[in-house]
Design a protein around this motif. Structure first.
Motif, PDB file in Angstrom:
ATOM      1  N   PRO A 153       0.814  -1.223   0.000  1.00  0.00           N
ATOM      2  CA  PRO A 153       0.000   0.000   0.000  1.00  0.00           C
ATOM      3  C   PRO A 153       0.850   1.276   0.000  1.00  0.00           C
ATOM      4  CG  PRO A 153      -0.837  -1.552   1.622  1.00  0.00           C
ATOM      5  CD  PRO A 153       0.408  -2.152   1.064  1.00  0.00           C
ATOM      6  N   GLY A 154       1.975   1.253   0.730  1.00  0.00           N
ATOM      7  CA  GLY A 154       2.837   2.446   0.782  1.00  0.00           C
ATOM      8  C   GLY A 154       3.390   2.770  -0.604  1.00  0.00           C
ATOM      9  N   TYR A 155       3.745   1.728  -1.364  1.00  0.00           N
ATOM     10  CA  TYR A 155       4.242   1.936  -2.724  1.00  0.00           C
ATOM     11  C   TYR A 155       3.119   2.487  -3.610  1.00  0.00           C
ATOM     12  CZ  TYR A 155       5.129   0.949  -7.561  1.00  0.00           C
ATOM     13  OH  TYR A 155       5.210   1.095  -8.915  1.00  0.00           O
ATOM     14  N   LEU A 156       1.936   1.895  -3.484  1.00  0.00           N
ATOM     15  CA  LEU A 156       0.806   2.353  -4.304  1.00  0.00           C
ATOM     16  C   LEU A 156       0.555   3.834  -4.057  1.00  0.00           C
ATOM     17  CD1 LEU A 156      -1.869  -0.498  -3.914  1.00  0.00           C
ATOM     18  CD2 LEU A 156      -0.208  -0.165  -5.710  1.00  0.00           C
ATOM     19  N   ARG A 157       0.583   4.200  -2.785  1.00  0.00           N
ATOM     20  CA  ARG A 157       0.244   5.588  -2.417  1.00  0.00           C
ATOM     21  C   ARG A 157       1.321   6.575  -2.879  1.00  0.00           C
ATOM     22  NH1 ARG A 157       0.235   5.002   2.902  1.00  0.00           N
ATOM     23  NH2 ARG A 157       2.380   5.753   2.905  1.00  0.00           N
ATOM     24  N   ASP A 158       2.592   6.210  -2.628  1.00  0.00           N
ATOM     25  CA  ASP A 158       3.648   7.222  -2.773  1.00  0.00           C
ATOM     26  C   ASP A 158       4.409   7.162  -4.093  1.00  0.00           C
ATOM     27  OD1 ASP A 158       3.016   7.968  -0.196  1.00  0.00           O
ATOM     28  OD2 ASP A 158       4.499   6.604   0.690  1.00  0.00           O
ATOM     29  N   ALA A 159       4.458   6.014  -4.740  1.00  0.00           N
ATOM     30  CA  ALA A 159       5.394   5.899  -5.859  1.00  0.00           C
ATOM     31  C   ALA A 159       4.800   5.359  -7.154  1.00  0.00           C
ATOM     32  CB  ALA A 159       6.562   5.003  -5.429  1.00  0.00           C
ATOM     33  N   HIS A 160       3.742   4.579  -7.094  1.00  0.00           N
ATOM     34  CA  HIS A 160       3.239   3.954  -8.325  1.00  0.00           C
ATOM     35  C   HIS A 160       2.775   5.043  -9.300  1.00  0.00           C
ATOM     36  CE1 HIS A 160       1.891   0.674 -10.750  1.00  0.00           C
ATOM     37  NE2 HIS A 160       0.655   1.146 -10.810  1.00  0.00           N
ATOM     38  N   PRO A 161       3.190   4.940 -10.591  1.00  0.00           N
ATOM     39  CA  PRO A 161       2.915   6.064 -11.491  1.00  0.00           C
ATOM     40  C   PRO A 161       1.468   6.171 -11.981  1.00  0.00           C
ATOM     41  CG  PRO A 161       4.166   4.350 -12.625  1.00  0.00           C
ATOM     42  CD  PRO A 161       4.095   3.944 -11.186  1.00  0.00           C
ATOM     43  N   PHE A 162       0.650   5.134 -11.807  1.00  0.00           N
ATOM     44  CA  PHE A 162      -0.730   5.195 -12.318  1.00  0.00           C
ATOM     45  C   PHE A 162      -1.687   5.154 -11.131  1.00  0.00           C
ATOM     46  CE2 PHE A 162      -4.716   3.742 -14.006  1.00  0.00           C
ATOM     47  CZ  PHE A 162      -4.777   4.166 -15.326  1.00  0.00           C
ATOM     48  N   ALA A 163      -2.408   6.233 -10.888  1.00  0.00           N
ATOM     49  CA  ALA A 163      -3.387   6.284  -9.788  1.00  0.00           C
ATOM     50  C   ALA A 163      -4.495   7.230 -10.217  1.00  0.00           C
ATOM     51  CB  ALA A 163      -2.732   6.753  -8.495  1.00  0.00           C
ATOM     52  N   VAL A 164      -5.690   6.684 -10.387  1.00  0.00           N
ATOM     53  CA  VAL A 164      -6.806   7.461 -10.938  1.00  0.00           C
ATOM     54  C   VAL A 164      -8.068   7.199 -10.114  1.00  0.00           C
ATOM     55  CG1 VAL A 164      -8.303   7.733 -12.968  1.00  0.00           C
ATOM     56  CG2 VAL A 164      -5.854   7.347 -13.296  1.00  0.00           C
TER      57      VAL A 164
END
Ligand code: 9YW
Length: 431
Positions: A229-240
């Motif tokens: 979850p920390g990676y998804l929130r802070d670093a993953h380039p695709f978040a919509v």
């Protein structure tokens, strides 16, 4: 089968039931024979609604079998693989996701590491509403409730990436509308490392090429970060934040509150969550200048430009303000959607440059999105819109069969045959 069906409807009902029988694997339903032989998450929710009209035992088994794939943190994966099939029955298979290496993933079952629109609580409530035996249905809901609650808790804790109350998708596949033009801009902005997977391994009816390559690379990033979850929130380039996904989340949150009441649990936390999501959909995804909903790209905090069928998702919000409902109905009936399509609802604005009448989620009509808009229209007491969608959906399957998707102008069937959700949702519509 309801006794008030006409002869023609009875024939359609029986044909739809035959598709579900043929796709039943013994424990769950293959999304389509050949092309999608595994269990997909939102397919399973739609399929269960249809099974409820035909084989109640299987409707419940379908959902329970899907939740076998639920991760310890509550994440409900978008694919639960049928391990009795050859390893390469579908690409990408378990080897891309490597769920068996994730401590939170269940043992003895291979899954993907992404999720899909959380329709399941709404399905569970719909099953209850059509149940012949209230006691046994309540017992089933009581069994499912902790799993549904865990699924929603995961979404609220790990996917509220914008800290807004809304949930974010981290991959186009999570929207269910894989190659929708909505994702073109965030995909084009990605700078991704190369991958070892060749797009040529995909069947020709599915999106391939450069977009597909990006899908696979995005998965590799998620996987290599342990789906944290920390990676998804802070670093993953695709978040919509997508309006359709969030509207489904909201409708299911309301359903969860009702289920809580039925099984003797506390509905209040679900109602509080629903209030927050309702407010955030309006504040963050409604564009007053164009009068419609569009996804918000969290990586540059802007609304995405293309208007798609997702714009009508918020009709699933029972508290959507009346002037906005009217805007959506005007848009739906305009030449951009139903007004120019003989077989609505096209999945992309017909007047958008990206519209493609044969392009999978870039224009064709799908039975799942028709059902969602139909259900939303019923909730707002819009019989004209609901009848339009019901009629278009029935004409499509009568003319072309239970195909995967359809040309919105002439109703030609495309993609796979005997597609399970097309059959299941026709059973639900026939009642
Ligand atoms: C893929 C199974 C899935 C659906 C998706 C649809 C398609 C193919 O088929 O995805 O490669 O995952 O886009 O919504 O769940 O029917």
């Amino acid at each position: 089968m309801s006794s008030r069906l006409t002869g023609d409807e009875t024939a359609l009902w029986k044909a739809a039931a035959r598709v579900l029988d043929a796709n039943w694997t013994g424990t769950s339903t293959a999304a389509s024979p050949g092309l999608y032989p595994h269990q997909w998450s939102w397919d399973s929710a739609f399929i269960s609604m249809g099974l409820a009209r035909h084989r109640r035992d299987r409707a419940e088994a379908e959902l329970l079998s899907l939740f076998r794939g639920q991760w310890a943190d509550g994440m409900l994966p978008h694919i639960v693989f049928n391990t009795t099939l050859a390893r390469h029955a579908f690409f990408p298979g378990p080897e891309l996701w490597r769920s068996e290496r994730q401590p939170a993933a269940p043992r003895g079952v291979h899954t993907s590491g992404l999720t899909q629109p959380p329709l399941h609580a709404l399905t569970a409530l719909r099953l209850h509403e059509s149940a012949p035996d209230a006691d046994s249905s309540r017992a089933f809901l009581a069994r499912l409730y902790p799993m549904l609650t865990a699924q929603h808790r995961y979404l609220a804790r790990c996917r509220d990436i914008g800290a807004s109350g809304l949930i974010a998708i981290c991959h186009p596949w999570e929207s269910g509308l894989d190659n929708s033009p909505a994702w073109d801009r965030p995909l084009a902005a990605l700078r991704l490392p190369p991958t070892a997977y060749a797009p040529a391994q995909r069947p020709h009816t599915l999106p391939t090429g450069e977009d597909y390559d990006r899908y696979v690379r995005l998965v590799a990033l998620l996987r290599d970060a342990g789906y944290r979850p920390g990676y998804l929130r802070d670093a993953h380039p695709f978040a919509v934040e997508d309006p359709l996904v969030n509207a489904v989340y909201l409708a299911s949150t309301h359903a969860l509150a009702e289920i809580a009441g039925i099984v003797g649990a506390d509905p209040v936390p679900h109602l509080e969550c629903a209030r927050r999501v309702h407010g955030a959909i309006l504040d963050r995804l409604f564009d007053p200048d164009t009068g419609c909903f569009r996804p918000r790209d969290l990586r540059d905090d802007r609304l995405l430009p293309v208007v798609t069928v997702g714009a009508f998702g918020p009709l699933l919000d029972p508290e959507l303000p009346a002037p906005i409902v009217r805007n959506l109905v005007d848009l739906l009936l305009s030449a951009r959607f139903a007004g120019a399509a003989g077989y609505p609802v096209p999945t992309c604005d017909i007047q958008a440059p990206a519209f493609d009448r044969g392009g999978y989620w870039r224009g064709p009509t799908w039975i799942s999105t028709n059902w969602l808009v139909w259900y939303g229209a019923l909730g707002h007491d819009l019989p004209v819109v609901a009848d339009l969608l019901y009629g278009a959906t029935m004409r499509l399957v009568r003319q072309s069969g239970f195909r995967e998707f359809f040309d919105p102008f002439d109703g030609t069937g495309r993609g796979s045959h005997d597609y399970a959700w097309s059959a299941a949702l026709v059973l639900d519509l026939l009642g």
